[in-house]
Motif scaffolding. Structure first.
Motif, PDB file in Angstrom:
ATOM      1  N   PRO A  84      -8.537  -2.589  10.135  1.00  0.00           N
ATOM      2  CA  PRO A  84      -8.493  -1.218   9.588  1.00  0.00           C
ATOM      3  C   PRO A  84      -7.070  -0.756   9.306  1.00  0.00           C
ATOM      4  N   GLU A  85      -6.100  -1.202  10.101  1.00  0.00           N
ATOM      5  CA  GLU A  85      -4.715  -0.799   9.878  1.00  0.00           C
ATOM      6  C   GLU A  85      -4.211  -1.258   8.515  1.00  0.00           C
ATOM      7  N   LEU A  86      -4.597  -2.456   8.118  1.00  0.00           N
ATOM      8  CA  LEU A  86      -4.182  -2.953   6.809  1.00  0.00           C
ATOM      9  C   LEU A  86      -4.854  -2.166   5.689  1.00  0.00           C
ATOM     10  N   ARG A  87      -6.094  -1.752   5.897  1.00  0.00           N
ATOM     11  CA  ARG A  87      -6.771  -0.920   4.893  1.00  0.00           C
ATOM     12  C   ARG A  87      -6.074   0.431   4.767  1.00  0.00           C
ATOM     13  N   PHE A  88      -5.645   1.008   5.889  1.00  0.00           N
ATOM     14  CA  PHE A  88      -4.901   2.258   5.826  1.00  0.00           C
ATOM     15  C   PHE A  88      -3.635   2.094   4.984  1.00  0.00           C
ATOM     16  N   PHE A  89      -2.917   1.013   5.217  1.00  0.00           N
ATOM     17  CA  PHE A  89      -1.681   0.762   4.474  1.00  0.00           C
ATOM     18  C   PHE A  89      -1.960   0.602   2.982  1.00  0.00           C
ATOM     19  N   ALA A  90      -3.004  -0.149   2.633  1.00  0.00           N
ATOM     20  CA  ALA A  90      -3.348  -0.352   1.226  1.00  0.00           C
ATOM     21  C   ALA A  90      -3.736   0.959   0.551  1.00  0.00           C
ATOM     22  N   ILE A  91      -4.460   1.813   1.258  1.00  0.00           N
ATOM     23  CA  ILE A  91      -4.883   3.089   0.672  1.00  0.00           C
ATOM     24  C   ILE A  91      -3.696   4.020   0.490  1.00  0.00           C
ATOM     25  N   VAL A  92      -2.774   4.041   1.448  1.00  0.00           N
ATOM     26  CA  VAL A  92      -1.574   4.877   1.315  1.00  0.00           C
ATOM     27  C   VAL A  92      -0.747   4.430   0.114  1.00  0.00           C
ATOM     28  N   ILE A  93      -0.573   3.133  -0.055  1.00  0.00           N
ATOM     29  CA  ILE A  93       0.188   2.620  -1.188  1.00  0.00           C
ATOM     30  C   ILE A  93      -0.512   2.955  -2.500  1.00  0.00           C
ATOM     31  N   SER A  94      -1.837   2.823  -2.545  1.00  0.00           N
ATOM     32  CA  SER A  94      -2.587   3.099  -3.762  1.00  0.00           C
ATOM     33  C   SER A  94      -2.505   4.565  -4.154  1.00  0.00           C
ATOM     34  N   ILE A  95      -2.682   5.472  -3.200  1.00  0.00           N
ATOM     35  CA  ILE A  95      -2.640   6.901  -3.504  1.00  0.00           C
ATOM     36  C   ILE A  95      -1.230   7.336  -3.875  1.00  0.00           C
ATOM     37  N   GLN A  96      -0.229   6.774  -3.204  1.00  0.00           N
ATOM     38  CA  GLN A  96       1.144   7.132  -3.546  1.00  0.00           C
ATOM     39  C   GLN A  96       1.500   6.673  -4.954  1.00  0.00           C
ATOM     40  N   ALA A  97       0.979   5.513  -5.382  1.00  0.00           N
ATOM     41  CA  ALA A  97       1.249   5.034  -6.741  1.00  0.00           C
ATOM     42  C   ALA A  97       0.585   5.916  -7.791  1.00  0.00           C
ATOM     43  N   LYS A  98      -0.543   6.547  -7.451  1.00  0.00           N
ATOM     44  CA  LYS A  98      -1.261   7.379  -8.430  1.00  0.00           C
ATOM     45  C   LYS A  98      -0.754   8.812  -8.448  1.00  0.00           C
ATOM     46  N   THR A  99      -0.466   9.382  -7.302  1.00  0.00           N
ATOM     47  CA  THR A  99      -0.130  10.799  -7.222  1.00  0.00           C
ATOM     48  C   THR A  99       1.338  11.063  -6.923  1.00  0.00           C
ATOM     49  N   GLY A 100       2.075  10.047  -6.507  1.00  0.00           N
ATOM     50  CA  GLY A 100       3.473  10.255  -6.159  1.00  0.00           C
ATOM     51  C   GLY A 100       3.622  10.823  -4.756  1.00  0.00           C
ATOM     52  N   GLY A 101       4.848  11.122  -4.389  1.00  0.00           N
ATOM     53  CA  GLY A 101       5.105  11.668  -3.063  1.00  0.00           C
ATOM     54  C   GLY A 101       6.143  10.852  -2.318  1.00  0.00           C
ATOM     55  N   ASN A 102       6.414  11.285  -1.102  1.00  0.00           N
ATOM     56  CA  ASN A 102       7.421  10.640  -0.265  1.00  0.00           C
ATOM     57  C   ASN A 102       6.766   9.469   0.463  1.00  0.00           C
ATOM     58  N   LEU A 103       7.038   8.263  -0.010  1.00  0.00           N
ATOM     59  CA  LEU A 103       6.404   7.076   0.568  1.00  0.00           C
ATOM     60  C   LEU A 103       6.905   6.806   1.976  1.00  0.00           C
ATOM     61  N   SER A 104       8.184   7.012   2.214  1.00  0.00           N
ATOM     62  CA  SER A 104       8.718   6.744   3.552  1.00  0.00           C
ATOM     63  C   SER A 104       8.082   7.669   4.588  1.00  0.00           C
ATOM     64  N   GLU A 105       7.871   8.929   4.227  1.00  0.00           N
ATOM     65  CA  GLU A 105       7.224   9.857   5.153  1.00  0.00           C
ATOM     66  C   GLU A 105       5.774   9.456   5.401  1.00  0.00           C
ATOM     67  N   ALA A 106       5.070   9.053   4.332  1.00  0.00           N
ATOM     68  CA  ALA A 106       3.667   8.646   4.477  1.00  0.00           C
ATOM     69  C   ALA A 106       3.541   7.409   5.365  1.00  0.00           C
ATOM     70  N   LEU A 107       4.413   6.420   5.152  1.00  0.00           N
ATOM     71  CA  LEU A 107       4.356   5.209   5.978  1.00  0.00           C
ATOM     72  C   LEU A 107       4.806   5.483   7.410  1.00  0.00           C
ATOM     73  N   GLY A 108       5.756   6.402   7.577  1.00  0.00           N
ATOM     74  CA  GLY A 108       6.152   6.772   8.929  1.00  0.00           C
ATOM     75  C   GLY A 108       5.008   7.441   9.693  1.00  0.00           C
ATOM     76  N   ASN A 109       4.283   8.323   9.003  1.00  0.00           N
ATOM     77  CA  ASN A 109       3.109   8.937   9.634  1.00  0.00           C
ATOM     78  C   ASN A 109       2.044   7.888   9.938  1.00  0.00           C
ATOM     79  N   LEU A 110       1.888   6.922   9.035  1.00  0.00           N
ATOM     80  CA  LEU A 110       0.915   5.852   9.278  1.00  0.00           C
ATOM     81  C   LEU A 110       1.297   5.027  10.500  1.00  0.00           C
ATOM     82  N   SER A 111       2.591   4.753  10.650  1.00  0.00           N
ATOM     83  CA  SER A 111       3.036   4.000  11.828  1.00  0.00           C
ATOM     84  C   SER A 111       2.739   4.759  13.121  1.00  0.00           C
ATOM     85  N   ASN A 112       2.974   6.074  13.109  1.00  0.00           N
ATOM     86  CA  ASN A 112       2.660   6.878  14.300  1.00  0.00           C
ATOM     87  C   ASN A 112       1.163   6.892  14.586  1.00  0.00           C
TER      88      ASN A 112
END
Length: 333
Positions: free
Chosen positions: A225-253
């Motif tokens: 499931p962790e890998l699916r979370f990462f793939a979904i974050v990358i996919s949504i960030q590529a479509k809508t934009g945003g701060n990727l480092s913040e999103a991945l940092g929140n995912l790590s937490n």
């Protein structure tokens, strides 16, 4: 009289000309009005699309998209998990199904003969049933159980190191590196199975595959499931934009908090797991001790038909009880 008719005819022509002019002007005005309305409608639809895009960047809409993509990914994973090829990929093996079945058949044939050798006191049909049962377990159950253990161990090792990989990518993005360079750092610095999987991901992206497609291929090999979370974050960030480092940092937490929750659940359920293990091992353990200390006392259970039927019924009920206890203590989070 003629003059009256002429005046009436001219009046009719004038009125008809005026009516035609008014009608033609009205149609032109109507066409212009229709065109203007369509333009206004296009502007309204354009503004609606912009509003939808703006809403897609809100946290609520992102959570909704993540939830929908997680449900779709879970459905795909359930279908893929049933196949033998997918299980071999999860275990990190070459998906050679024919070789697996050949090896399983050899194990089944080998396991068929020991009951005929060591259970000489039983009738032939009893030894035949025991041999068929042992052959079925060795052919169908044992290889799949070993394969499942290998896959579970590999996925567990991957998920334990995955938050560290997220931190490496976040630090790389904050220092100005692109995402692909962060993936290369993970492939270089992390141990197996995390490093080789990210190396394969980088190679797939390098030959022209999109990052979403490469992550989908990676999810087929690592059903975490962790890998699916990462793939979904990358996919949504590529479509809508945003701060990727913040999103991945929140995912790590979130992944670290998820791991802590799993350890807490394991600690709270350890008593139930120990009780279920003792209950499951106690009957065959007591039977083995009696067979070693007083073999003549338990011999009728194997030589008499009634004892054999009792053993068969006891084995069936024990299997059902163990499966039920396993279902009760198998906590998913």
């Amino acid at each position: 009289m003629l003059l009256t008719l002429l005046i009436a005819f001219l009046s009719f022509v004038i009125l008809a000309s005026l009516g035609y002019a008014i009608t033609g002007g009205g149609s032109g005005s109507s066409a212009a009005l229709t065109k203007r309305t369509q333009t206004i409608g296009l502007g309204t639809s354009t503004r609606a699309k912009h509003r939808q895009k703006a809403q897609a960047k809100t946290p609520e809409e992102r959570r909704k998209q993540i939830s929908e993509q997680l449900k779709e990914a879970e459905k795909r994973e359930r279908k893929a998990r049933l196949t033998l090829r997918a299980r071999m990929l999860h275990a990190g093996l070459e998906p050679d199904v024919a070789k697996f079945w050949i090896f399983s058949a050899i194990l089944g044939v080998v396991a068929f003969f020991p009951p005929f050798i060591f259970l000489g006191q039983m009738p032939v049909w009893g030894r035949l049933l025991v041999g068929l049962g042992a052959s079925f377990i060795a052919c169908y159950g044992l290889p799949r159980w070993v394969l499942g253990m290998m896959a579970g161990k590999r996925v567990k090792k991957f998920t334990e190191e995955f938050p560290n990989a997220m931190d490496i990518i976040v630090r790389g993005i904050k220092s100005g590196l692109p995402v692909n360079d962060g993936l290369k750092l993970v492939a270089k610095e992390c141990h197996a199975p995390l490093g080789p999987e990210f190396q394969r991901l980088v190679e797939n992206v390098g030959v022209g595959m999109s990052l979403d497609g490469a992550l989908e291929k990676m999810s087929e090999r690592i059903p975490a499931p962790e890998l699916r979370f990462f793939a979904i974050v990358i996919s949504i960030q590529a479509k809508t934009g945003g701060n990727l480092s913040e999103a991945l940092g929140n995912l790590s937490n979130v992944l670290r908090a998820r791991k802590m929750m799993g350890e807490k659940i394991k600690a709270l359920s350890s008593e139930a797991i120990a009780s279920a293990s003792i209950i499951g091992v106690l009957p065959p353990g007591v039977g083995t001790m009696i067979a070693l200390t007083r073999p003549e006392y338990i011999a009728p259970m194997f030589t008499d038909v009634r004892g054999q039927l009792m053993l068969l019924g006891g084995a069936v009920w024990m299997f059902m009880g163990i499966m039920m206890m396993r279902k009760m203590i198998n906590f998913k989070f």
